[in-house]
Motif scaffolding. Structure first.
Motif: not given
Length: 167
Positions: A119-124
């Motif tokens: 997810t976007a959070a995991e990418k960050e």
């Protein structure tokens, strides 16, 4: 009198970080061989790519990896690695068979495909642990102008990468 019986079975696949490392070592050997033979990227850059592939695979974020060699903007070689986390049927092959030619005006591309868990959070969260600044791509990875030329499987327990070669 008649009797009816039913039976069900289920198979569970497990793997560890050590299994991912064993498989990614073979991927690393491939990409370093591609770098050395084609001259389209440095060995150091190839190892940076492999580092990120391992990091993402260990977290369950990696679905597929495509490596492509271009000359004059035309795709000349490709290899595709499909991540398999139920690879009980795969066997471990030796790396190799990717001695790509040195071509004029050569360039190299690597495209990663992620699982829905990335997810976007995991990418960050992952950004600082990766060596490459990955971004979106619109590069065609169908390899339509090439012919499938073979494959190899790299597997350890339930983690594997199924390699398809294109020439």
């Amino acid at each position: 009198m008649s009797y009816a019986a039913t039976a069900t079975t289920s198979t569970s696949y497990t793997y560890t970080n050590a299994d991912v490392e064993a498989v990614v070592r073979r991927f690393t050997a491939d990409i370093v061989m591609i770098a050395q033979s084609s001259g389209a990227l440095t060995e150091a850059k190839a190892r940076d790519y492999a580092h990120d592939v391992e990091k993402l695979a260990k977290k369950g974020y990696l679905a597929r990896v495509d490596l492509m060699l271009y000359s004059g903007g035309i795709e000349k070689r490709a290899v595709q690695y499909l991540v398999n986390t139920a690879s009980g049927d795969l066997t471990m092959s030796r790396p190799g068979g990717v001695m790509w030619p040195k071509l004029p005006d050569a360039s190299f591309e690597i495209i990663l495909f992620y699982t829905s868990a990335y997810t976007a959070a995991e990418k960050e969260r992952m950004r600082d642990s990766l060596k490459i600044s990955w971004g979106p791509s619109n590069i065609d990875t169908s390899h339509a102008g090439l012919k499938a030329s073979g494959n190899r499987d790299y597997a350890s327990n339930a983690f594997g990468m199924q390699r398809k070669d294109f020439m």
